[in-house]
Design a protein around this motif. Structure first.
Motif, mmCIF file in Angstrom:
data_model
loop_
_atom_site.group_PDB
_atom_site.id
_atom_site.type_symbol
_atom_site.label_atom_id
_atom_site.label_comp_id
_atom_site.label_asym_id
_atom_site.label_seq_id
_atom_site.Cartn_x
_atom_site.Cartn_y
_atom_site.Cartn_z
ATOM 1 N N UNK A 1 0.826 -1.213 0.000
ATOM 2 C CA UNK A 1 0.000 0.000 0.000
ATOM 3 C C UNK A 1 0.864 1.269 0.000
ATOM 4 N N UNK A 2 2.116 1.141 -0.368
ATOM 5 C CA UNK A 2 3.059 2.255 -0.333
ATOM 6 C C UNK A 2 3.663 2.467 -1.717
ATOM 7 N N UNK A 3 4.436 3.532 -1.860
ATOM 8 C CA UNK A 3 5.245 3.755 -3.048
ATOM 9 C C UNK A 3 6.695 3.549 -2.654
ATOM 10 N N UNK A 4 7.390 2.668 -3.372
ATOM 11 C CA UNK A 4 8.799 2.382 -3.085
ATOM 12 C C UNK A 4 9.685 3.201 -4.017
ATOM 13 N N UNK A 5 10.797 3.673 -3.466
ATOM 14 C CA UNK A 5 11.826 4.369 -4.221
ATOM 15 C C UNK A 5 13.060 3.487 -4.133
ATOM 16 N N UNK A 6 13.625 3.157 -5.315
ATOM 17 C CA UNK A 6 14.727 2.201 -5.284
ATOM 18 C C UNK A 6 15.739 2.448 -6.392
ATOM 19 N N UNK A 7 16.914 1.915 -6.131
ATOM 20 C CA UNK A 7 18.004 1.796 -7.087
ATOM 21 C C UNK A 7 18.416 0.333 -6.933
ATOM 22 N N UNK A 8 17.798 -0.544 -7.659
ATOM 23 C CA UNK A 8 17.912 -2.000 -7.476
ATOM 24 C C UNK A 8 17.323 -2.411 -6.134
ATOM 25 N N UNK B 1 10.157 4.029 1.379
ATOM 26 C CA UNK B 1 8.773 3.762 0.995
ATOM 27 C C UNK B 1 7.904 4.856 1.599
ATOM 28 N N UNK B 2 7.026 5.403 0.780
ATOM 29 C CA UNK B 2 6.127 6.470 1.199
ATOM 30 C C UNK B 2 4.761 5.880 1.502
ATOM 31 N N UNK B 3 4.214 6.210 2.679
ATOM 32 C CA UNK B 3 2.889 5.722 3.063
ATOM 33 C C UNK B 3 1.833 6.269 2.108
ATOM 34 N N UNK B 4 0.764 5.510 1.930
ATOM 35 C CA UNK B 4 -0.313 5.892 1.018
ATOM 36 C C UNK B 4 -0.921 7.240 1.385
ATOM 37 N N UNK B 5 -0.970 7.565 2.678
ATOM 38 C CA UNK B 5 -1.551 8.844 3.098
ATOM 39 C C UNK B 5 -0.568 10.005 2.970
ATOM 40 N N UNK B 6 0.687 9.714 2.643
ATOM 41 C CA UNK B 6 1.688 10.754 2.446
ATOM 42 C C UNK B 6 2.184 11.434 3.715
ATOM 43 N N UNK B 7 1.794 10.915 4.863
ATOM 44 C CA UNK B 7 2.175 11.554 6.119
ATOM 45 C C UNK B 7 3.521 11.079 6.656
ATOM 46 N N UNK B 8 3.961 9.913 6.202
ATOM 47 C CA UNK B 8 5.229 9.368 6.691
ATOM 48 C C UNK B 8 5.868 8.521 5.602
ATOM 49 N N UNK B 9 7.123 8.213 5.829
ATOM 50 C CA UNK B 9 7.853 7.318 4.930
ATOM 51 C C UNK B 9 8.802 6.494 5.778
ATOM 52 N N UNK B 10 9.227 5.376 5.252
ATOM 53 C CA UNK B 10 10.234 4.545 5.912
ATOM 54 C C UNK B 10 11.514 4.613 5.094
ATOM 55 N N UNK B 11 12.634 4.764 5.788
ATOM 56 C CA UNK B 11 13.941 4.903 5.151
ATOM 57 C C UNK B 11 14.888 3.851 5.693
#
Length: 106
Positions: free
Chosen positions: A24-31, A36-46
């Motif tokens: 349910x998130x958007x992942x940002x990756x280089x391989x 990952x950004x939460x669906x509500x846009x309030x937090x992300x995991x790094x």
């Protein structure tokens, strides 16, 4: 104060970054995924090292929180978007991105 839009802009500015769905998130990756950004846009995991996580959470506990599970013990850390500045987000994403880039070179 940062926004979801600034988080995405800064994440996508990291060299070689692509975005895609991750549950349910958007992942940002280089391989490897570095954020990952939460669906509500309030937090992300790094993805930090455990030492980086400890430092970030100690210096800015209103912005950074260790995830309370096995992923957290590996360095995965939540960043709260609204209390963070664009500079906080840029520094954190640059740090997390560097780990993903290093993993691709091995």
């Amino acid at each position: 104060m940062a926004s979801t839009e600034s988080f995405v802009r800064i994440a996508m500015a990291q060299p070689g970054t692509v975005a895609g769905p991750h549950f349910d998130r958007t992942a940002f990756k280089v391989k490897r995924t570095f954020a990952t950004l939460a669906a509500d846009g309030l937090s992300a995991n790094l993805k930090f090292t455990p030492e980086e996580q400890e430092f970030k959470c100690m210096v800015a506990p209103e912005i950074f929180q260790a995830i309370d599970n096995g992923w957290g013990r590996q360095g995965w850390t939540t960043i709260l978007i609204v209390p963070a500045s664009d500079d906080d987000i840029a520094a954190a994403l640059t740090m997390a991105h560097a780990h993903a880039v290093a993993k691709t070179r091995k």
